[in-house]
Motif scaffolding. Structure first.
Motif, PDB file in Angstrom:
ATOM      1  N   VAL A 447       0.878  -1.051   0.021  1.00 36.87           N
ATOM      2  CA  VAL A 447       0.041   0.167  -0.011  1.00 36.87           C
ATOM      3  C   VAL A 447       1.009   1.248   0.017  1.00 36.87           C
ATOM      4  O   VAL A 447       0.631   2.208  -0.840  1.00 36.87           O
ATOM      5  N   LEU A 448       1.918   1.257   0.742  1.00 34.78           N
ATOM      6  CA  LEU A 448       2.736   2.528   0.917  1.00 34.78           C
ATOM      7  C   LEU A 448       3.649   2.572  -0.408  1.00 34.78           C
ATOM      8  O   LEU A 448       4.105   3.878  -0.679  1.00 34.78           O
ATOM      9  N   GLY A 449       3.837   1.580  -1.198  1.00 32.71           N
ATOM     10  CA  GLY A 449       4.654   1.627  -2.170  1.00 32.71           C
ATOM     11  C   GLY A 449       3.602   2.179  -3.523  1.00 32.71           C
ATOM     12  O   GLY A 449       4.078   2.168  -4.740  1.00 32.71           O
ATOM     13  N   SER A 450       2.019   2.323  -3.270  1.00 28.79           N
ATOM     14  CA  SER A 450       1.356   2.790  -4.430  1.00 28.79           C
ATOM     15  C   SER A 450       1.225   4.198  -4.229  1.00 28.79           C
ATOM     16  O   SER A 450       1.262   5.017  -3.059  1.00 28.79           O
ATOM     17  N   SER A 451       0.586   4.853  -5.340  1.00 32.95           N
ATOM     18  CA  SER A 451       0.012   6.251  -5.498  1.00 32.95           C
ATOM     19  C   SER A 451      -1.311   6.306  -5.364  1.00 32.95           C
ATOM     20  O   SER A 451      -1.889   7.501  -5.867  1.00 32.95           O
ATOM     21  N   ASP A 452      -1.944   5.291  -5.054  1.00 30.33           N
ATOM     22  CA  ASP A 452      -3.467   5.180  -5.415  1.00 30.33           C
ATOM     23  C   ASP A 452      -4.012   5.674  -4.088  1.00 30.33           C
ATOM     24  O   ASP A 452      -4.014   5.216  -3.132  1.00 30.33           O
ATOM     25  N   VAL A 453      -4.666   7.057  -4.176  1.00 32.67           N
ATOM     26  CA  VAL A 453      -5.219   7.691  -3.125  1.00 32.67           C
ATOM     27  C   VAL A 453      -6.407   6.989  -2.506  1.00 32.67           C
ATOM     28  O   VAL A 453      -6.675   6.956  -1.214  1.00 32.67           O
ATOM     29  N   ASP A 454      -7.191   6.259  -3.098  1.00 31.22           N
ATOM     30  CA  ASP A 454      -8.222   5.457  -2.687  1.00 31.22           C
ATOM     31  C   ASP A 454      -7.928   4.220  -2.108  1.00 31.22           C
ATOM     32  O   ASP A 454      -8.417   3.720  -0.895  1.00 31.22           O
ATOM     33  N   LEU A 455      -6.722   3.640  -2.462  1.00 30.33           N
ATOM     34  CA  LEU A 455      -6.203   2.574  -1.671  1.00 30.33           C
ATOM     35  C   LEU A 455      -5.615   2.806  -0.298  1.00 30.33           C
ATOM     36  O   LEU A 455      -5.610   2.117   0.687  1.00 30.33           O
ATOM     37  N   LEU A 456      -4.973   3.837  -0.289  1.00 33.13           N
ATOM     38  CA  LEU A 456      -4.509   4.495   0.982  1.00 33.13           C
ATOM     39  C   LEU A 456      -5.285   4.878   1.914  1.00 33.13           C
ATOM     40  O   LEU A 456      -5.207   4.587   3.154  1.00 33.13           O
ATOM     41  N   HIS A 457      -6.757   5.439   1.363  1.00 29.18           N
ATOM     42  CA  HIS A 457      -7.431   6.026   2.142  1.00 29.18           C
ATOM     43  C   HIS A 457      -8.338   4.553   2.792  1.00 29.18           C
ATOM     44  O   HIS A 457      -8.421   4.601   4.078  1.00 29.18           O
ATOM     45  N   ALA A 458      -8.182   3.539   1.964  1.00 31.73           N
ATOM     46  CA  ALA A 458      -9.100   2.333   2.664  1.00 31.73           C
ATOM     47  C   ALA A 458      -8.061   1.675   3.545  1.00 31.73           C
ATOM     48  O   ALA A 458      -8.456   1.075   4.403  1.00 31.73           O
TER      49      ALA A 458
END
Length: 499
Positions: A447-458
């Motif tokens: 998750v921390l390696g992603s820039s997907d804000v929806d994933l980070l918010h989840a």
């Protein structure tokens, strides 16, 4: 939001600081006369305007003599409004934009997906002027009805649009400026309607476009939250229907065909086309399913095969482990869940000594193991839990397996959805503890390696990430300006930092 899930910038914003709105309107009028008069062009209209003029003229809109048709009588509007999905967000739109519209001598207008105005509020001094040009509830402001205008054009291009003065195709509205943005259904992605601010051309302001686009996003976020609440109520009320299928494949779906829960999970599409279904529907892979109506959606059922291996679904993450065997819920104690976890990790099977060592360490003994396995076999059946060695002989689908597989395949969102929390958090078994840490670390890293804000918010609202300050800080760095999630995330981050 566009159908790709992104919110584009408003297409053109004539309200730029330092630009005289009246002088700009004169330039637009020259362009208007040049284009419609067929003379040489001194300036070309903006592409979004040029394309809209072409569509409007093809629909036989007369630039010189045109008023919007009235499609709803005043006594019809109450019923039309109450039945429209945007009625849910009108209070939010009113609270966000009505005051600004009143102070800036503007009108707040809300349309349906066809461009028909359903709601209007704003400056009292402007209402009479708006009435005289057909800018009132019940009128049709689609491009085909009244030509280029912010409401009709934003629906035509599915993006925020600002139309100023002579960019309107009909001359009547050259004294007006307007900006609009579409609002989408979070379930289907379809356009529900448009939100618009309109006023005299001298009142154009550079902040209007961004204000309207941001308000449309807030409305979508509000609708998204209500859809999530409805989904949760549906699942809570009807999960027993899915569990009661006794091994037949099935799915709970919304009225629009969106699959909320399925068993087995991997064999169902995200959506099922239920249009025209009369008790049966076809899946994309050709399977025919039975459609059973429920209060808030449908239960889809695949015919049970004549001979099949038992299917055991295990939920081992989160606070309450559980199992479903051929659609029947099976309660699990912590010790039973530990036994099943060990057997999932060792599909080749374990001897009594090996299983005892895994569960109890050096103090383990075969008698204790045999008692635990006997109790578990009485729950699951001899055709599910084999002996010599101890092994699972059913088709096993576990959330642990789903999460590990999704992480290996680089699908962190799927991994997070499949994980309800830490693996057996009360277990002190060494192998369980090691796997618990492996899953938590792997999910966090992905998750921390992603820039997907929806994933980070989840993730930061998930049991594994709600206390993770680094995840909160990364999400705050990626959230766009005006995103309604920023404030609550920043508040939790401040609390974590203080602790």
């Amino acid at each position: 939001m566009s159908r790709t899930g992104r919110h584009p910038r408003p297409r053109g914003a004539p309200g730029v600081p330092g630009v005289d709105a009246v002088a700009h309107a004169r330039q637009l009028a020259e362009t208007f006369d040049d284009v419609l008069g067929g003379g040489p062009l001194r300036r070309s209209p903006r592409p979004v305007v040029s394309a809209s003029w072409a569509r409007s003229l093809a629909a036989h809109v007369d630039p010189d003599r045109r008023t919007p048709p009235v499609v709803y009588a005043p006594d019809e509007l109450a019923d039309v409004r109450s039945a429209h999905p945007l009625a849910e967000v009108v209070p939010l739109l009113r609270g966000t934009l009505a005051t600004a519209a009143d102070e800036a001598v503007h009108l707040l207008l809300v349309t349906d997906a066809a461009g028909r105005v359903l709601w209007r509020e704003g400056s009292p001094g402007l209402l009479g002027r708006a009435d005289r040009v057909g800018l009132f509830p019940g009128t049709d402001w689609s491009e085909a009805a009244i030509g280029t205008n912010a409401m009709g054009t934003t629906l035509a291009v599915d993006a925020p649009v600002q139309i100023h003065s002579a960019e309107h195709l009909v001359r009547t509205y050259h004294a007006w400026t307007c900006v609009a943005a579409p609002v989408h259904d979070p379930d289907t992605g379809a356009v529900l309607g448009a939100v618009d601010l309109s006023g005299p051309l001298q009142t154009v302001h550079p902040a209007m476009a961004q204000l309207v686009a941001t308000t449309a996003r807030l409305a979508e976020a509000h609708l998204r939250a209500r859809v999530a609440e409805a989904d949760q109520r549906f699942l809570l009320r009807h999960a027993a229907h899915l569990a009661g299928l006794r091994g037949a494949a099935g799915a709970l779906v919304t009225p629009t065909g969106r699959v909320l829960a399925a068993d087995p999970d991997g064999r169902w599409p995200a959506r099922v086309d239920l249009a025209g279904s009369t008790g049966h529907a076809l899946l994309p892979d050709g399977r025919e399913v039975r459609v059973e109506p429920l209060a808030e959606g449908h239960l889809l059922v695949c015919p049970r095969p004549a001979h099949r291996t038992p299917v055991l679904s295990l939920r081992l993450t989160g606070t309450s482990p559980g199992a479903v065997l051929d659609g029947r819920a099976v309660p699990l104690t912590l010790r039973a869940a530990e036994v099943l976890t060990a057997l999932v990790l060792h599909p080749e099977g374990l001897t009594a000594d090996q299983l005892g060592c895994l569960l109890y360490g050096d103090d383990g003994n075969q008698t204790t193991v045999r008692v635990q396995v006997r109790r578990l076999r009485s729950l699951l059946g001899a055709d599910v839990l084999g002996t010599r060695p101890y092994r699972l002989t059913a088709t096993v689908d576990s959330d642990v397996g789903q999460v590990r597989r999704a992480l290996r395949e680089g699908r962190p969102a799927a991994a997070l959805r499949g994980c309800a929390g830490p693996l057996l958090p009360r277990s002190e078994v060494a192998e369980v503890r090691q796997l618990r840490e492996e899953l938590a670390a792997g999910l966090r890293r992905a998750v921390l390696g992603s820039s997907d804000v929806d994933l980070l918010h989840a993730f930061v609202t998930h049991p594994l990430g709600e206390e993770d300050l680094a995840a909160h800080d990364r999400l705050l760095a990626l959230l766009p300006d005006g995103d309604p999630r920023t404030a609550p995330v920043a508040l939790r981050a401040a609390r974590l930092r203080a602790e």
